[in-house]
Design a protein around this motif. Sequence first.
Motif, PDB file in Angstrom:
ATOM      1  N   LEU A   1       0.841  -1.198   0.000  1.00 26.77           N
ATOM      2  CA  LEU A   1       0.000   0.000   0.000  1.00 26.77           C
ATOM      3  C   LEU A   1       0.875   1.247   0.000  1.00 26.77           C
ATOM      4  O   LEU A   1       1.613   1.488   0.952  1.00 26.77           O
ATOM      5  CB  LEU A   1      -0.915  -0.024   1.223  1.00 26.77           C
TER       6      LEU A   1
ATOM      7  N   LEU B   1       0.799   5.291  -0.236  1.00 26.71           N
ATOM      8  CA  LEU B   1      -0.035   6.503  -0.218  1.00 26.71           C
ATOM      9  C   LEU B   1       0.764   7.746  -0.605  1.00 26.71           C
ATOM     10  O   LEU B   1       0.280   8.863  -0.458  1.00 26.71           O
ATOM     11  CB  LEU B   1      -0.639   6.719   1.167  1.00 26.71           C
TER      12      LEU B   1
ATOM     13  N   PRO C   1      14.607   1.115   3.733  1.00 32.01           N
ATOM     14  CA  PRO C   1      14.450   1.003   5.194  1.00 32.01           C
ATOM     15  C   PRO C   1      13.051   0.607   5.635  1.00 32.01           C
ATOM     16  O   PRO C   1      12.872   0.177   6.769  1.00 32.01           O
ATOM     17  CB  PRO C   1      14.782   2.409   5.690  1.00 32.01           C
TER      18      PRO C   1
ATOM     19  N   ARG D   1      10.143  -3.517   5.474  1.00 33.46           N
ATOM     20  CA  ARG D   1       9.907  -4.568   6.468  1.00 33.46           C
ATOM     21  C   ARG D   1       8.575  -4.339   7.171  1.00 33.46           C
ATOM     22  O   ARG D   1       8.071  -5.206   7.859  1.00 33.46           O
ATOM     23  CB  ARG D   1      11.015  -4.553   7.511  1.00 33.46           C
ATOM     24  N   LEU D   2       8.033  -3.114   7.021  1.00 34.81           N
ATOM     25  CA  LEU D   2       6.853  -2.770   7.819  1.00 34.81           C
ATOM     26  C   LEU D   2       5.596  -3.448   7.285  1.00 34.81           C
ATOM     27  O   LEU D   2       5.502  -3.774   6.110  1.00 34.81           O
ATOM     28  CB  LEU D   2       6.638  -1.254   7.793  1.00 34.81           C
ATOM     29  N   ARG D   3       4.628  -3.576   8.176  1.00 34.73           N
ATOM     30  CA  ARG D   3       3.336  -4.115   7.778  1.00 34.73           C
ATOM     31  C   ARG D   3       2.559  -3.110   6.944  1.00 34.73           C
ATOM     32  O   ARG D   3       2.857  -1.918   6.965  1.00 34.73           O
ATOM     33  CB  ARG D   3       2.527  -4.425   9.035  1.00 34.73           C
ATOM     34  N   GLY D   4       1.522  -3.589   6.292  1.00 37.10           N
ATOM     35  CA  GLY D   4       0.764  -2.789   5.337  1.00 37.10           C
ATOM     36  C   GLY D   4       0.427  -1.365   5.754  1.00 37.10           C
ATOM     37  O   GLY D   4       0.829  -0.414   5.099  1.00 37.10           O
ATOM     38  N   ASP D   5      -0.267  -1.227   6.880  1.00 38.82           N
ATOM     39  CA  ASP D   5      -0.745   0.101   7.231  1.00 38.82           C
ATOM     40  C   ASP D   5       0.390   1.022   7.658  1.00 38.82           C
ATOM     41  O   ASP D   5       0.360   2.222   7.437  1.00 38.82           O
ATOM     42  CB  ASP D   5      -1.769   0.007   8.359  1.00 38.82           C
ATOM     43  N   TYR D   6       1.400   0.431   8.256  1.00 40.62           N
ATOM     44  CA  TYR D   6       2.550   1.231   8.651  1.00 40.62           C
ATOM     45  C   TYR D   6       3.282   1.718   7.423  1.00 40.62           C
ATOM     46  O   TYR D   6       3.705   2.863   7.346  1.00 40.62           O
ATOM     47  CB  TYR D   6       3.486   0.389   9.518  1.00 40.62           C
TER      48      TYR D   6
ATOM     49  N   ALA E   1       1.918   2.287   4.687  1.00 43.73           N
ATOM     50  CA  ALA E   1       1.074   3.323   4.098  1.00 43.73           C
ATOM     51  C   ALA E   1       1.405   4.690   4.679  1.00 43.73           C
ATOM     52  O   ALA E   1       1.600   5.655   3.943  1.00 43.73           O
ATOM     53  CB  ALA E   1      -0.394   2.988   4.333  1.00 43.73           C
ATOM     54  N   ILE E   2       1.486   4.778   5.995  1.00 46.80           N
ATOM     55  CA  ILE E   2       1.728   6.090   6.594  1.00 46.80           C
ATOM     56  C   ILE E   2       3.150   6.565   6.297  1.00 46.80           C
ATOM     57  O   ILE E   2       3.391   7.752   6.091  1.00 46.80           O
ATOM     58  CB  ILE E   2       1.427   6.105   8.121  1.00 46.80           C
ATOM     59  N   VAL E   3       4.101   5.625   6.216  1.00 44.44           N
ATOM     60  CA  VAL E   3       5.471   6.032   5.908  1.00 44.44           C
ATOM     61  C   VAL E   3       5.558   6.592   4.487  1.00 44.44           C
ATOM     62  O   VAL E   3       6.179   7.622   4.250  1.00 44.44           O
ATOM     63  CB  VAL E   3       6.441   4.846   6.093  1.00 44.44           C
TER      64      VAL E   3
ATOM     65  N   LEU F   1       3.122   7.906   2.836  1.00 40.79           N
ATOM     66  CA  LEU F   1       2.408   9.188   2.869  1.00 40.79           C
ATOM     67  C   LEU F   1       3.342  10.283   3.375  1.00 40.79           C
ATOM     68  O   LEU F   1       3.439  11.371   2.810  1.00 40.79           O
ATOM     69  CB  LEU F   1       1.192   9.058   3.782  1.00 40.79           C
TER      70      LEU F   1
ATOM     71  N   VAL G   1       4.772 -15.201   3.768  1.00 41.90           N
ATOM     72  CA  VAL G   1       5.448 -16.146   4.664  1.00 41.90           C
ATOM     73  C   VAL G   1       5.960 -17.358   3.880  1.00 41.90           C
ATOM     74  O   VAL G   1       7.097 -17.801   4.053  1.00 41.90           O
ATOM     75  CB  VAL G   1       4.490 -16.585   5.781  1.00 41.90           C
TER      76      VAL G   1
ATOM     77  N   LYS H   1       9.031 -16.521   1.949  1.00 46.75           N
ATOM     78  CA  LYS H   1      10.222 -16.488   2.795  1.00 46.75           C
ATOM     79  C   LYS H   1      10.699 -17.908   3.065  1.00 46.75           C
ATOM     80  O   LYS H   1      11.890 -18.192   3.016  1.00 46.75           O
ATOM     81  CB  LYS H   1       9.894 -15.809   4.131  1.00 46.75           C
TER      82      LYS H   1
END
Lengths: 367, 429, 304
Positions: B149, B151, B196, B199-204, B206-208, B210, B308, B311
């Motif tokens: 995702l 944004l 960097p 590695r984050l999950r979807g919503d995180y 997204a905000i990064v 954004l 998963v 990986k």
Amino acid sequence: MNTLHKKLSVAGACIASILSAQAYADYSVAIAGPMTGAYASAGEQIKRGAEMAIADINAKGGVNGQKLKLEIGDDACDPKQAVSVANAMVNKKIVFMHGHWCSSSTIPASDIYNEAQIPMATVSTNPQVTERGLKNIFRIMGRDDQQGGVAGAYVAKRFAGQKVAVLDDKSAYGKGLADETAKGMQAKGMKPALRESITAGEKDYSGIVSKMKAAGVQVLVYGGYHTEVALILRQAQQAGMKLMVMGGDTLSNNEIVTAAGGNADSVLFTFAPDSRANPAAADVVKRFRAAKVEPDGYVLYAYAAMQLFQQAATTAKSVKYNDLRKALAGGSFNTVVGKMSFDAKGDLKVPAFVVYQWKGNKYEAVK
Amino acid sequence: MTTFQARTHTVTLTERLKDATNVALIAILLGIPMIGLHTVDAGGKLMVATRWPWLLAFVATMFFGRLALQFAIDQFKLKRLTRQRTRTLELATPRPWLKWLGYGLLGFSLVLPIAFSDNRYVVDTATTVLIYVMLGWGLNVVVGLAGLLDLGYVAFYAVGAYSYALLSTQFGWNFWETLPVAGALAALFGILLGWPTLRLRGDYLAIVTLGFGEIIRVILINWTEFSGGPNGIGSIERPSFFGLPFKPDSDDGATFASFFGLEYASEHRVIFLYYLILVLALLTNLFIARLRKLPVGLAWEAVREDEVACKALGMNVTNVKLSAFAIGAMLGGFAGVFFAARQGFISPESFVFSESATILAIVVLGGMGSQFGVVIAASLLVILPELGRDFSEYRMLLFGAAMILIMVWKPGGLISRREPSKVLAGVEK
Amino acid sequence: MGQFIQQLINGLTLGSVYGLIALGYTMVYGIIGMINFAHGDIYMVAAIISVTVITLLAALGISAVPLALMVTLLVVMAFTAVYGWSVERVAYRPLRTAPRLAPLISAIGMSIFLQNMVQLTQGARVKPIADMMPGQFNLFTFDGFTVFLSYTQLMIIVVTVILLAIFTYLITRTSFGRQQRACEQDQTMTALLGVNVDRTISLTFMLGAALAAIAGVMVTIYYGVVDFAIGFVAGLKAFTAAVLGGIGSLPGAVLGGLIIGMLESFWSAYYSPEYKDVAGFALLILVLMFRPSGLLGRPEVEKV
């Protein structure tokens, strides 16, 4: 040309004519500006002024025997939408444009009008508008460098020896104005104590207010729109500061009085001479007031832009681009906002800026 | 799941009326503070004014609207129930009509400027649609294929636009020279951001992304020496037709009009730009279609379906995601170069978050991973507001409502096909 | 030194506002695992309603501040809760089983819709109110710089702390909280155990909206000027705050809000206001690089 092409272009022309639904006998003139969005009140003023002017001109028989038809474009002060509006207007075969309002919209849109050979009169004050060598632009207001010069000189004289902060809101208009005003101050030997930019559209300016308080600032020179000024004034009052503000023509919007919560009396701004007191405008002003419209801000400028078109088209006896442009560039016009004539760039030959101050819910020229 | 379920027994009118009354009651509560009451400026301070007739009209509309809607839904559901009983199980087949529709659209897009040669507004709007189509396809790589995702896609668009603007105004580069460079730059930014944060999950994520988009915009506004700040960059060199500029008359050499012995018309450039973006968009489409069949494209989809498992199979998931990010960013950069060339003026205001939201909406509305859906959705999202120019006040309101309605009606997007490009032979879905 | 303390107070106040809005984000995320993009606009709707209510109270001559404040809060919370409920009902509930991005798009649509609805029904002009709680404590004077704490600022900080306590209790110690956390874990299973999932989600949305309403009233009283466009910026900042603190964690939301608020205040004071947003987002990216679930968030267990 092959027949298929012919058929297609005929079909296209049909669709196009349905789309634009034109009455071919009239001249279409247009205004464009922020009819929606944060600056919608300015768009409203332009609309009122232009509508009244068109009605008046048509009542007197129109221009060269043709009635005028007004097209209204909404760009919401967004450059991309401005380009879209410009293309739509070119399609509507307009012969004259009064717009846009925001400098950042006027600049990209003017390229399109220039290509399509449509003359335009604008109130955008950013110097860039007329500095790009376009031949179709006429600016019916002064420029930010003139405005800033007047404001800077005034600040340097009246607030001599006080600490002045210069802020802008990072818009093309605001930053240009603040830079020019700072230049004007320095020309008179006054250095700003602070020079910063803030983000428009936020609500919390307590950080910058406290910073000004710590620096002992008494006067704020601000380039930008009225909403932020109102908020800064409120927050300065909370912090126990007595702050005078010097801004540009956008602070002529009477929203500032309510928004500043009774602090607007310390707001000064530069604006073209108030034409409401102009004898040439007396009759028009009376009719605006009868129609419950206070002709402040850009109302009379929109009216004047339409007069400009009417007089130029009458002189040129045509609305073809080359004739009209020549008439506009070479003529001198009597409008409700005073006499107008243009230099080679398309700027006003005798621009004037007056310093005003808010008193209650009216602004008055500072003596 | 829903409270007002369509029941299999026939619904009595009383039940329907009850339901509509409930809706009307909610409408009253919603309407009182917004429609019933409003504040007006009365000479320096606010006053509350009332609009009860409006409120009444609104509530009545809601009441009868709900009745009509429920009735329609009931009819529809009944029909579907009877249909379902008679239908045998169908296998999901690739839809040939889509292919033909695609070819039809392609044909239409080729003749469009000829048909509307004297209507630059139509051609220009079509150009805008194609820019969004290209952006949508670019973001589709990231969101639709790799399932990440994003944004802040507008950041790469901005990088491309500013690369061209700066290189052409400062160093006199032309359009074609800048295109690969800007694409590479945008891809580099994509890698810089992705490395960097992937590695984050979807919503995180997204905000990064954004935040990254906002960072780019704020830097463009404030770093005046570099980017012209809020004034933007103007007078950008327009692309020329193999070195023939589109000008009324040029002092040095031939212009497009004089070379072909045509009378100068400002529409020439508009039409040329349209074909240029059409070619760019088609190349993009071919490129992605090829990529999807290559190992890298298959890896994207595999990661989207089950990270998963990937990986566990020893795939380097971060690299797979990075490649998707970089390629998506590169395509955004290309679109940006074209945007700058077409506008001739760019400023940070063109690269705000709502632009990212629009591009994302195009991808999701079109159906993630569907190339053709993007075309439909881009046309919708560009043409809807343009159609509304005449009732401009309600334009964006209806636009927002349409977005909600389309999503509720077709949650998977208009053309929802997220089947993997490759399936094991003999497996029936 | 004087300015430092003052900026600390400014930052605390601003951070509390962000924290209040972030609480709503986190609550909704906690139950359906979805970013409620329209939350910022719910807060904007609340702020606009509070202007109407405050103006109305002033016109009716109710001038006792505590009374007026209580009435405003209750009325605005009630109306905004209805908005919260409707938003969930219209834009999210039909999409509960849809692909994960669908509710996000309908939320963005909802945000556009709410903004333009308010612009149409209430006008584009800014809405000012008179200062409702004038007055301040002048704490001390240092080098000619008087540090002050206005009543409004104090109120905002105190209200945030109280609300955080109430909601933490509600989520961790009551049966509603248990049901809510159960919904977060597994909606189907929760429903099988006899919990009304629909109602729990609706209630959560209404609570989130009520929180946004409190934030809206506070902001209206503090800044005195509201318009239809305030939702986006506030929502973005609050969302950042929620993620920074660890989304799904209530104390995390307030902590994140305070960090962002402080950062903005001090950045504007000692560096320049121009790059404060860059600083905020850069901090977020840095924190997430080292703590992928935020400061107080629980690490995510990957389900296979």
